[in-house]
Design an enzyme around this catalytic site. Structure first.
Site, short mmCIF file in Angstrom:
data_model
loop_
_atom_site.label_atom_id
_atom_site.label_comp_id
_atom_site.label_asym_id
_atom_site.label_seq_id
_atom_site.Cartn_x
_atom_site.Cartn_y
_atom_site.Cartn_z
CB ILE A 30 -1.07 0.03 1.35
CG1 ILE A 30 -2.03 -1.38 1.27
CG2 ILE A 30 -1.73 1.37 1.37
CD1 ILE A 30 -2.96 -1.35 2.44
NE ARG A 65 11.42 -2.99 9.70
CZ ARG A 65 10.90 -4.10 10.05
NH1 ARG A 65 11.17 -4.48 11.21
NH2 ARG A 65 9.80 -4.53 9.25
CG ASP A 104 12.65 0.34 13.78
OD1 ASP A 104 11.52 0.54 13.84
OD2 ASP A 104 13.34 -0.59 14.32
CB VAL A 105 8.09 3.97 12.21
CG1 VAL A 105 7.94 4.18 11.27
CG2 VAL A 105 7.33 2.55 12.55
CG ASN A 141 1.55 2.42 4.61
OD1 ASN A 141 0.51 1.87 4.18
ND2 ASN A 141 2.94 1.72 4.12
CE1 TYR A 178 -2.34 -4.44 11.49
CE2 TYR A 178 -4.66 -5.31 11.28
CZ TYR A 178 -3.52 -4.42 10.76
OH TYR A 178 -3.62 -4.03 9.42
CE LYS A 214 -2.77 -1.12 11.13
NZ LYS A 214 -2.23 0.01 10.48
CB THR A 269 0.07 -5.86 0.64
OG1 THR A 269 -0.51 -6.16 1.89
CG2 THR A 269 -0.67 -4.69 0.26
#
Ligand code: NDP
Length: 256
Positions: free
Chosen positions: A20, A40, A61-62, A88, A153, A157, A188
């Site tokens: 995405i 990364r 690396d967020v 994202n 997850y 989110k 994806t």
């Protein structure tokens, strides 16, 4: 025909090397933005950048706030202050809750929620001061409903959506909009891995495992990354200035 509605805008897309994020980078660049893709792994970033007219790759690396600060300093030094941030980067590890350890929980929170905080904090003050900005968070249908075996997850989110709504209100008079785009199952690597996982654990064929996922979508199919990218692009345009605090579902009617 190229419209260049985002000419002179610098857009950062985290996780822009694949799926995405790569589709979003392509869409923003096609509308004239200078795009920085972050992630990364170097190779996917370079593959995306090669498709864009004005682009740079910055390793990031967020989950690591110092690393994020350094990455955004590098990005702005080369391409100017960030006008558009697309949060994202994400990951969707699966486990039944009774077998989930704290490491998996923390990892999901860290990449899917802390990452949004870290990157947003890196750009928000400059956006406020400039009087213009677009922050788009790629959440998920899992931001408003539960799915079995991905509780961490889903929790992360849901958090992304809470942050989106609260910050949109705080930013309302600053020229900065904050929105979420919420895809259903999209074609994806995340879904390819989920299909392999289901097939391995249940003995279902890959076709049947995929059908287990697409049955959530009333249109009975996977979403295409470009469909998500189109919605992001629309939110980033100057004409979308009054759209803020919204969650846009790209999910074939899965959430109504
Ligand atoms: P991908 O696995 O293709 O993309 C995830 C991207 O995030 C990769 O480019 C990866 O790059 C990057 N990333 C992961 N961890 C980190 C990190 N710690 N720091 C920086 N970058 C990181 O899957 P998608 O394109 O599907 O996922 C993109 C977003 O869309 C995610 O937020 C996901 O939750 C969301 N989404 C996806 C759906 C789907 O069905 N596919 C449905 C709903 C939402 P690298 O590993 O090189 O760092």
């Amino acid at each position: 025909m190229k419209k260049n509605r985002l000419a002179n805008k610098h857009a950062v897309v985290t996780g822009g090397g694949t799926g995405i994020g790569a589709a979003i980078a392509v869409a923003l660049a096609a509308d004239g933005a200078r795009v920085t893709v972050m992630g990364r792994r170097r190779e996917p970033l370079e593959n995306t950048a090669a498709k864009l007219e004005i682009a740079q790759c910055v390793n990031c690396d967020v989950t690591d706030i110092d690393n994020v600060a350094a990455a955004f300093t590098k990005a702005t030094a080369a391409s100017g202050p960030v006008d558009i941030l697309v949060n994202n980067a994400g990951a969707a590890a699966t486990a039944p809750f009774y077998r989930m350890d704290v490491e998996l929980w923390r990892r999901m929170m860290s990449v899917n929620l802390d990452g949004v905080f870290n990157c947003t904090r890196a750009v928000y003050e400059d956006m406020r001061n400039s009087g213009w900005g677009r922050i788009v968070n790629i959440a998920s249908t899992a931001a408003v409903k539960g799915y079995a075996y991905v509780s961490a997850y889903c929790a992360a989110k849901h958090g992304v959506l809470g942050l989106t709504k609260a910050l949109a209100l705080e930013a309302a008079r600053t020229g900065v909009t904050v929105n979420a785009v919420c895809p259903g199952y999209t074609d994806t690597d995340i879904v390819r891995e989920a299909v392999s996982n289901i097939s391995e654990k249940t003995g279902l064929s890959k076709e049947s495992a995929l059908a287990e996922l697409t049955r959530h979508n009333p249109q009975g199919r996977l979403i295409r990354p470009a469909e998500v990218a189109d919605a992001v692009l629309w939110l980033c345009r100057p004409e979308s200035a009054s759209i803020t605090g919204q969650s846009i579902f790209i999910a074939g009617g899965e959430v109504t």
